[in-house]
Design a protein around this motif. Sequence first.
Motif, PDB file in Angstrom:
ATOM      1  N   PHE A  91       0.840  -1.209   0.000  1.00 36.07           N
ATOM      2  CA  PHE A  91       0.000   0.000   0.000  1.00 36.07           C
ATOM      3  C   PHE A  91       0.870   1.252   0.000  1.00 36.07           C
ATOM      4  CE2 PHE A  91      -3.566  -2.365   2.511  1.00 36.07           C
ATOM      5  CZ  PHE A  91      -3.824  -3.129   1.382  1.00 36.07           C
ATOM      6  N   TYR A  92       1.963   1.217   0.768  1.00 37.51           N
ATOM      7  CA  TYR A  92       2.853   2.369   0.887  1.00 37.51           C
ATOM      8  C   TYR A  92       3.451   2.728  -0.472  1.00 37.51           C
ATOM      9  CZ  TYR A  92       6.644   5.270   2.727  1.00 37.51           C
ATOM     10  OH  TYR A  92       7.523   6.292   2.988  1.00 37.51           O
ATOM     11  N   GLU A  93       3.822   1.707  -1.237  1.00 38.77           N
ATOM     12  CA  GLU A  93       4.390   1.964  -2.571  1.00 38.77           C
ATOM     13  C   GLU A  93       3.340   2.606  -3.480  1.00 38.77           C
ATOM     14  OE1 GLU A  93       6.041  -1.593  -4.154  1.00 38.77           O
ATOM     15  OE2 GLU A  93       7.466  -1.862  -2.489  1.00 38.77           O
ATOM     16  N   HIS A  94       2.086   2.111  -3.416  1.00 40.65           N
ATOM     17  CA  HIS A  94       1.011   2.708  -4.242  1.00 40.65           C
ATOM     18  C   HIS A  94       0.766   4.150  -3.838  1.00 40.65           C
ATOM     19  CE1 HIS A  94      -0.361  -0.596  -6.715  1.00 40.65           C
ATOM     20  NE2 HIS A  94      -0.308  -1.421  -5.672  1.00 40.65           N
ATOM     21  N   ALA A  95       0.773   4.428  -2.497  1.00 39.59           N
ATOM     22  CA  ALA A  95       0.532   5.791  -2.032  1.00 39.59           C
ATOM     23  C   ALA A  95       1.640   6.719  -2.487  1.00 39.59           C
ATOM     24  CB  ALA A  95       0.431   5.799  -0.511  1.00 39.59           C
ATOM     25  N   GLN A  96       2.877   6.248  -2.427  1.00 42.66           N
ATOM     26  CA  GLN A  96       3.988   7.094  -2.884  1.00 42.66           C
ATOM     27  C   GLN A  96       3.838   7.429  -4.364  1.00 42.66           C
ATOM     28  OE1 GLN A  96       7.542   4.899  -1.532  1.00 42.66           O
ATOM     29  NE2 GLN A  96       7.976   6.681  -0.279  1.00 42.66           N
ATOM     30  N   THR A  97       3.403   6.445  -5.115  1.00 38.51           N
ATOM     31  CA  THR A  97       3.188   6.689  -6.548  1.00 38.51           C
ATOM     32  C   THR A  97       2.111   7.755  -6.753  1.00 38.51           C
ATOM     33  OG1 THR A  97       3.759   4.384  -6.998  1.00 38.51           O
ATOM     34  CG2 THR A  97       2.610   5.579  -8.735  1.00 38.51           C
ATOM     35  N   SER A  98       1.049   7.665  -5.948  1.00 37.93           N
ATOM     36  CA  SER A  98      -0.040   8.637  -6.060  1.00 37.93           C
ATOM     37  C   SER A  98       0.451  10.045  -5.740  1.00 37.93           C
ATOM     38  CB  SER A  98      -1.164   8.237  -5.101  1.00 37.93           C
ATOM     39  OG  SER A  98      -2.187   9.200  -5.108  1.00 37.93           O
ATOM     40  N   TYR A  99       1.227  10.185  -4.655  1.00 43.33           N
ATOM     41  CA  TYR A  99       1.712  11.516  -4.292  1.00 43.33           C
ATOM     42  C   TYR A  99       2.750  12.031  -5.300  1.00 43.33           C
ATOM     43  CZ  TYR A  99      -0.708  10.983   0.157  1.00 43.33           C
ATOM     44  OH  TYR A  99      -1.665  10.813   1.109  1.00 43.33           O
ATOM     45  N   TYR A 100       3.499  11.135  -5.882  1.00 37.84           N
ATOM     46  CA  TYR A 100       4.456  11.545  -6.923  1.00 37.84           C
ATOM     47  C   TYR A 100       3.702  12.119  -8.123  1.00 37.84           C
ATOM     48  CZ  TYR A 100       8.049  11.242 -10.512  1.00 37.84           C
ATOM     49  OH  TYR A 100       8.922  11.525 -11.536  1.00 37.84           O
ATOM     50  N   THR A 101       2.574  11.487  -8.434  1.00 38.56           N
ATOM     51  CA  THR A 101       1.746  11.983  -9.538  1.00 38.56           C
ATOM     52  C   THR A 101       1.210  13.383  -9.222  1.00 38.56           C
ATOM     53  OG1 THR A 101       1.098   9.709 -10.001  1.00 38.56           O
ATOM     54  CG2 THR A 101      -0.238  11.450 -10.994  1.00 38.56           C
ATOM     55  N   GLU A 102       0.788  13.578  -7.956  1.00 33.75           N
ATOM     56  CA  GLU A 102       0.289  14.894  -7.552  1.00 33.75           C
ATOM     57  C   GLU A 102       1.378  15.960  -7.654  1.00 33.75           C
ATOM     58  OE1 GLU A 102      -2.667  16.132  -6.594  1.00 33.75           O
ATOM     59  OE2 GLU A 102      -3.647  14.241  -7.088  1.00 33.75           O
ATOM     60  N   ILE A 103       2.600  15.592  -7.247  1.00 33.51           N
ATOM     61  CA  ILE A 103       3.723  16.546  -7.313  1.00 33.51           C
ATOM     62  C   ILE A 103       3.964  16.952  -8.761  1.00 33.51           C
ATOM     63  CG2 ILE A 103       6.220  16.761  -6.995  1.00 33.51           C
ATOM     64  CD1 ILE A 103       5.889  15.009  -4.478  1.00 33.51           C
TER      65      ILE A 103
END
Length: 1123
Positions: free
Chosen positions: A193-205
């Motif tokens: 889950f942590y890896e998916h969340a990091q990907t999501s926040y990277y997309t937001e950045i």
Amino acid sequence: MMAGSQWDLPPELCCRPMAFVALTGLDVVYNAVHRAIWDAFCANRRADRVPISFKVLPGDHEYPKCRTKRTSYEWYIPKGILKTSWMNKHLNLVPALVVLFYELDWDDPQWKEKQSECATKVEIVRTSLQGRNTKVAVVLIQKKTPLPPGEDLVASERAATLCNACDLSGKSLFVLPHTDHLVGYIIRLENAFYEHAQTSYYTEIRRVKSHKEFLNKTTHQLLFVRHQFKIAFFSELKQDTQNALKYYRTAYSLVHELRAHETNMLEIKTMAGFINYKICRLCFQHNTPLDAIAQFRKHIDLCKKKIGSAELAFEHSAWMSKQFQSFGELFDEAIKLGLTAIQTQNPGFYYQQAACYSQDRKQLAQQLCQAGASPSSEPGDTHTGGLDFYGQRPWRQGHQSIDPPDAEKEKTGILALQIKERDVPHSELIIALLSNAVAQFKKYKCPRMKSHLMVQMGEEYYYAKDYTKALKLLDYVMCDYRTERWWGLLTAILTTALRCAYLMASVKDYIIYCMELLGRASTLKEEHKLRIEKNLIQVLMNEVPDAEPECDPSSDVAARSLWNDRMALAGSNELTIEVQDYITFIQCKAKFQCPSFHVDQPIQLQVFLRADGPHPVSFKKLAVSLSNQEYNQWCVVESAGQESMSLLPGKTKSHNFSFVAKTDDVGKKIELTGIELMLGSDSGRCVFLNWRGAGGDAASTHEALQASRSSRQWGREVEARKELDWDSLTMQQSTMIISRVPKISVQLRHQPPALNNEMYCINLTIQSQEAVVAKGVKLTAGLKPGQDANLGQTTHVSLDGSKVCDDTAPALLPDVPLGDLKPGEKLERCVYVNCVSTGSRVFLFHVAYSIDTTVEGRRIVCKCHKDETVTIETVVPFEVSVKFVSTKFEPLDQVAVDIPFLLMTDILSLSPWPLLLASSSLELITMSTNTQQLQSQLQEVILQTDECASECFCLRCPALANSNNTVATGQYLISWRRKSSSANSPFIQTVITLPHVILESVPLYIHAELPSYGRVRESLSVRYHIENRTSLVQEVVMAVEPSDAFMFSGLKQVRLRILPDSEQQMLYNYYPLMAGYQTLPQLNISLPRCLTTNTHTLRRFLPQRIFVKPQGRQLDEASIAAA
């Protein structure tokens, strides 16, 4: 604007940002399996687990709607920097990942239906997240443990089918078996889950960064700051703190590039404070505290002059206070996590500065927020939804122009804020900050900073009208300032404390502080002291004092009511004040005239009083308390009737007391336990000033030290003064009562050193020099107590010198009665000391008696005593050496059995005095004497120093039944005494233990019979006796060696046999040829049957030489007649 806590940082800013993951499809209330899964996610999370914030949401949960994305910023004018809801939205409302939990096994019989249902639920979640970059994942809750990947073909096929139905990638589908290892599976899920969340926040950045190309620096300055803040915040959510710090720094630089004016000043400062907080927090988190401190100082330097509207200047002080407080909290939190702080750099300084700005805020509020008419409606109430952007005014949200849109509304809004500021509890805020600072300075051992801030806390409590706490704090701090002699500070604190005591109507505290402010430590002007003195007199007369200046009028009215109640109370008109810890306007010192007094002398005590007030001070009574309360009655001075005694300002007054000590107190110490001075009167209020010990106060010790230095430097000048110098007066708190000086003489005569074991005589002469009879004279004589314990066992004392002491005699003779001594009478006694061991000893001669005398008209019986001590060295009287020799006086290492030998003793005198040796004797154990009766050869011999006396005994050792070859000889007894001793003195018997001897058995004993001398050319008969000492027949071979000095007749060589225990004799005639000491012809003897015995061993018992006289002439008758 916001409420009273408007300056508090929002909680979403202060918390640690963590990835937000929403869990749907879990019924944690009614489903036990789902509850266990939820508990595994959120219960007991250790620090090593990934930082994720989980929430259980229903499957149809409505997430915040996503606004339509802007395609162009050309005509867009931003209304503010950061929305108040944005951080909370991404922390708690918009997840980075939504996880759908669904119960489905690979072999479920209803696979198709459940697959379709799962796909529907995924679609519902996607619909509610429309426009968001939120990821979606599915977790299948299964009852069975799955097979390793690749082995279960059915599972692989159905997983692919499910991913297609739900439009998911293979990485977004997970299986969770509900088995015993549930926590382990949950931790693996968390990591995914942590890896998916990091990907999501990277997309937001990336999305936020893409807006930069559409912005311009003319109209979109606010957006530059907003975007950098958002990128930094998303980086924090992604746990990329290094990049987050970089973007926060960029945002901080950009926010200070904004054009500042009164309308947007608060928004700029607010955002600058938020970003600064984030930067400092991350610096501490990265363990770079110096960077955090440098950033904070830079922040303060940039913002401290951005005050904004002058009518709302108190807001700037409030904001500055919050900046320092927040940094102090960050600093303290970092210390708790392991950071090390120092005295000169700790959170206390930041809390202190925060308190200072809060005090400025309070002063500005008092100036700007004067009581006035309230506005008809508060502008803030028109916007019930709160603020859209941080740092904006409620009545002009989204307004970015320099001039306010509505001047009337602006004025009304400012007035509303001023009215709201009046209700803020400023003192409470200041006290809380000061309390935090005090705790830090106490922790880092900064006592003066702690005291300084405690004074400020006390003053704030005073302003808050909490006088009890104010007085408690100020009283605590005044102790330090008295000790360190900060008179100006002490006076200021005392003035505040006096106001508190007045407003509380605390009579005792009011009197104490009045006395201190009238004292020498007060720096008040004369007119103020006169006013305080007047109030003090009024209180002593049980009247209400005048109000203290600068008191609040409303509080003054309440205080006067309290004072009237106090004055009406009966039974509370007597107060006792312990003035030792204060510096009052009356000083007291007391001393005994001498450190010790003889019991027949009156004890002299002086009490000095001094007043420092502007006018004379009257007192009714002075009483001194002593450790023996029976003497207190003699140490009281009290005014008669209505008259009172007075102390003149700056003058020292002395009161002298005298009393006679009791004889029971001899050897005891009398101490001053207290001095009491009574002020006031019975008709008004009585105040008892009580000094502990010999008086003095908190400043006396230092003043006495200064006076002693001054007197050493200007000694003669001080002696020339007529007036008593108060500071140079020393206190003598105790005196010792010692016995009366004895008027007797004690003389000792003796002849040192003492000799070991002797009865050493010490002549004692006592002569009375008293004018009356000395009664009950007693003598205590012997070893002085307190010496080595072994000396007590080896020292004996007696008055009887006719016999030697035994071991039961004591080392100290106590209380030997000697009767009464008339004036001039002389008494002599002899004390005998017996020292069993050598060494130095101290002897005590204690003569005690009693005598009648009169002291100041009182008849007392005095016990007197006189001590004399003498050190006596004990030495050995003589040394005794013992040796064994053969009959030829040759030293013997071994003694042959049943063969005579000689015991020789030498007595060497070591005494400095002549010794009389009475007799000596032998006590033999195994030996026997070779003579019929042993007689002492030392009878009545006198030995001087270093002289030696010798004796010789002929002994024989018989054959022993046992096989032991070492035997004890016995003891040598010497009876002696000093020659100078009296005739009836006992003789001392010294016992010398003789050494053991080693025995040897001789198979053949040969000895010779021959005359004591020979004559030249005259025959000399020599008979040899040969004894066989063995139980065997011995064959003996004898041969006579020729000699130049002798001719001989007899068998030159012979071989013979000797039976056991038998004797053979051989006779030889020797014919001397030369005169003088001549060597006899030697016998060579051998025993063929006893090879261990040689010739030398056998012939050692034979004489080797003989004296030969020359040949005499024969006198005829004619020669005789001629003669």
